[in-house]
Each structure stands twice: as C-alpha cells, then as structure tokens.
Design an enzyme around this catalytic site. Sequence first.
Site, PDB file in Angstrom:
ATOM      1  CG  HIS A 190      -9.950  -5.696   0.508  1.00  0.00           C
ATOM      2  ND1 HIS A 190     -10.199  -6.833   1.239  1.00  0.00           N
ATOM      3  CD2 HIS A 190      -8.654  -5.393   0.716  1.00  0.00           C
ATOM      4  CE1 HIS A 190      -9.092  -7.193   1.872  1.00  0.00           C
ATOM      5  NE2 HIS A 190      -8.141  -6.341   1.574  1.00  0.00           N
TER       6      HIS A 190
ATOM      7  CD  GLU B 165      -2.874  -1.183   2.395  1.00  0.00           C
ATOM      8  OE1 GLU B 165      -2.697  -0.381   3.323  1.00  0.00           O
ATOM      9  OE2 GLU B 165      -3.814  -1.996   2.366  1.00  0.00           O
TER      10      GLU B 165
ATOM     11  CD  GLU C 232      -4.685  -7.832   1.747  1.00  0.00           C
ATOM     12  OE1 GLU C 232      -5.560  -7.109   2.251  1.00  0.00           O
ATOM     13  OE2 GLU C 232      -3.466  -7.583   1.831  1.00  0.00           O
TER      14      GLU C 232
ATOM     15  CG  ASN D  10      -0.657  -7.044  -1.404  1.00  0.00           C
ATOM     16  OD1 ASN D  10      -1.194  -7.707  -2.294  1.00  0.00           O
ATOM     17  ND2 ASN D  10      -1.206  -6.884  -0.202  1.00  0.00           N
TER      18      ASN D  10
ATOM     19  CG  ASP E  64     -12.815  -8.830   1.651  1.00  0.00           C
ATOM     20  OD1 ASP E  64     -12.644  -7.915   0.811  1.00  0.00           O
ATOM     21  OD2 ASP E  64     -12.512  -8.707   2.848  1.00  0.00           O
TER      22      ASP E  64
HETATM   23  C1  XIL Z   1      -6.443  -6.189   8.269  1.00  0.00           C
HETATM   24  C2  XIL Z   1      -6.773  -7.351   9.165  1.00  0.00           C
HETATM   25  O1  XIL Z   1      -7.684  -8.201   8.473  1.00  0.00           O
HETATM   26  C3  XIL Z   1      -7.390  -6.872  10.451  1.00  0.00           C
HETATM   27  O2  XIL Z   1      -7.549  -7.942  11.364  1.00  0.00           O
HETATM   28  C4  XIL Z   1      -6.510  -5.776  11.089  1.00  0.00           C
HETATM   29  O3  XIL Z   1      -7.169  -5.246  12.215  1.00  0.00           O
HETATM   30  C5  XIL Z   1      -6.210  -4.684  10.098  1.00  0.00           C
HETATM   31  O4  XIL Z   1      -5.619  -5.241   8.940  1.00  0.00           O
HETATM   32  N1  XIL Z   1      -5.062  -4.536   3.646  1.00  0.00           N
HETATM   33  C6  XIL Z   1      -4.068  -5.368   4.119  1.00  0.00           C
HETATM   34  C7  XIL Z   1      -4.334  -6.222   5.295  1.00  0.00           C
HETATM   35  O5  XIL Z   1      -3.007  -5.456   3.495  1.00  0.00           O
HETATM   36  O6  XIL Z   1      -3.179  -6.424   6.090  1.00  0.00           O
HETATM   37  C8  XIL Z   1      -5.445  -5.690   6.142  1.00  0.00           C
HETATM   38  O7  XIL Z   1      -5.732  -6.651   7.148  1.00  0.00           O
HETATM   39  C9  XIL Z   1      -6.665  -5.383   5.301  1.00  0.00           C
HETATM   40  C10 XIL Z   1      -6.344  -4.344   4.261  1.00  0.00           C
END
Ligand code: XIL
Length: 302
Positions: free
Chosen positions: A206, A127, A235, A169, A237
């Site tokens: 996401h 990020e 990641e 990422n 969802d």
């Molecule tokens: C999130 C986790 O799922 C949570 O449990 C935590 O509180 C915050 O981080 N992008 C990412 C992940 O790269 O590491 C994040 O994970 C979600 C967004």
Amino acid sequence: ASTLGASAAEKGRYFGAAVAANHLGESQYATVLNREFNSVTPENEMKWDATEPSRGTFNYANADRIVNHAISQGMKVRGHALAWHSQQPGWAQSLSGSTLRSAMLNHVTQVATYYRGKIHSWDVVNEAFADGSSGARRDSNLQRTGNDWIEAAFRAARAADPGAKLCYNDYNTDDANAAKTRAVYAMVQDFKARGVPIDCVGFQSHFNGQSPVPGNYQQNLAQFAALGVDVQITELDIEGSGTAQANSYRSVVNACLAVSRCTGITVWGIPDHYSWRSGGTPLLFNSSYAKKPAYDAVLTAL
Ligand code: XIL
C-alpha cells in the site's frame, strides 16, 4: 496480450484483484473483473469475523460467492486471512491465553479444511510485526498467547490443506533495510531452517506520498526469494494520479517480473470508488471503470 491477466499469464504469473461479494452483481464490476483478472482475493469475506461470527459456528456464504465466481471463470483464489489481530469476532477479542490459542488454531483448521483444494495461496498470518524501528512482534491478543503462535498457525494450515501455498503477509515490509522487513526476513529464515511450513511472503504494498515505492523494492523481493519462498504482491494500491502514479505502478510490475519467484500481483480493488482508501484514487480504473494511465503502464510492462 490485451488484458492484465492474460499478459501476466504469458509471463507465468497471475494478476488479481481484491473482490467484494456485494459488488459481484454489478454488471460493470463483473465485466471488468472477468475480462482483466485471473485471480481474486476476498477483500473481507474470509476474515475471522466473517467466517466464524460465533464460536464454532461457521458462515461461508459470502466467501463462497466469490470462490464460486472465481472457479466458474477459471481464476485462482488467494485466501485472506486466517490469523490476524484485526477484524476478529467479538467473542475472540474477549479470549486470551490457551483458550484463544485453541480457538485460533481451530479456526485455521476449519476454514482451511473447508476450502481445501480451492485456494492457490493462503495468507495464514497477517500483520504480526510492529511498525517502527523495534523489529518486534506487534502486541496483540494472539501474540500474548506465546511467540510460537505464528508457526503453530502455519502447521495447522499445512495439515488442513497440504496443496495450498502458505504465506506470511504484511505491510511496510517493502524497504529491504527497514527494521520491520529485517524482522520478517529473520522469521522466514528461521522457519525455513527449522522446517516450519512456509511457502511464500506477501507484500501488501500500500503506497502513498509518505510511503513511496522504495528504490530497493526489487532487491527486497529478491532477498526474500533467495530464502526459498515465493513472493507475491498482495494488496497493491498507490495513491496519486496521472503519470506519477503510472510510473510507480510500472516500477512495481518491473520489480516483480525481474524476480523469478515473484509469482503474481494483486491490486486491492478494481475501481477507485470502491477502494478502502475512501476519497483516494489508488487503483487502475477510475470510478467510471475507464482505464487510467496506471492501467496502461501496467499492461505495457507486463
Ligand atoms: C481492508 C478492507 O479493504 C476494508 O474493506 C476493511 O474495512 C478493512 O480491511 N491490510 C489487509 C487487508 O490485510 O485485509 C485490509 O483490507 C487492508 C490492509
């Protein structure tokens, strides 16, 4: 095949889940994890605040629980994340300049060395780009150490674990034409041209109503792959339910399968009630661990 992992493996890919160490002892959780997935990503346990709570003192206990579980089950491990503006320990948040740069590079070296040989892919940098139309780097304490902090992190990771694939990422990089996507693309292109060691780009993916799966998602994966890197959905969802959610999941799986260098998909959790999106239902299993329509769509697409 009858499970996500086995079906993905038939296509030469992995299908993973983000895992939390504190749930591994729950029998339903472990049963579904072990049955369905052939890759794991520690959801929080490898982050800087977890692995180096005070400067120079490393704690791998919770990450090791996940890594050892994965090894015992023959699963791959995605390492997440070595350098990131978020979830830094307090001591790092209070550093700046060359002191912070050294601390970050030492962190990358120590953690990647500790796990050398056990990690399939590392999210080396997470990020680092800003949202919106600027195409700029995200302002952060790491960015303020100098624009070359990203390549420095990748070189340190390569030296520490030459066998791991090294990924950049990010999120909101799914639309092929978005300014943030173009900026990451330009960075990867530049790294490849200059020999900075990068092997893969992770698309967090996401998705929700405001941020649906873009129509050019497959084209986007393909344009990054054409730079000579693997692409991974890291990641995934998708907010929603029922048929609409299932259709979105199907389109993501189909996009990955259509790009030969899309090597795997990770969903960001197993049952809905453990999602980081509290109150949401973005995952493949409901809170009773029943398979949702989205699960059936993914399995059928694989
Ligand atoms: C999130 C986790 O799922 C949570 O449990 C935590 O509180 C915050 O981080 N992008 C990412 C992940 O790269 O590491 C994040 O994970 C979600 C967004």
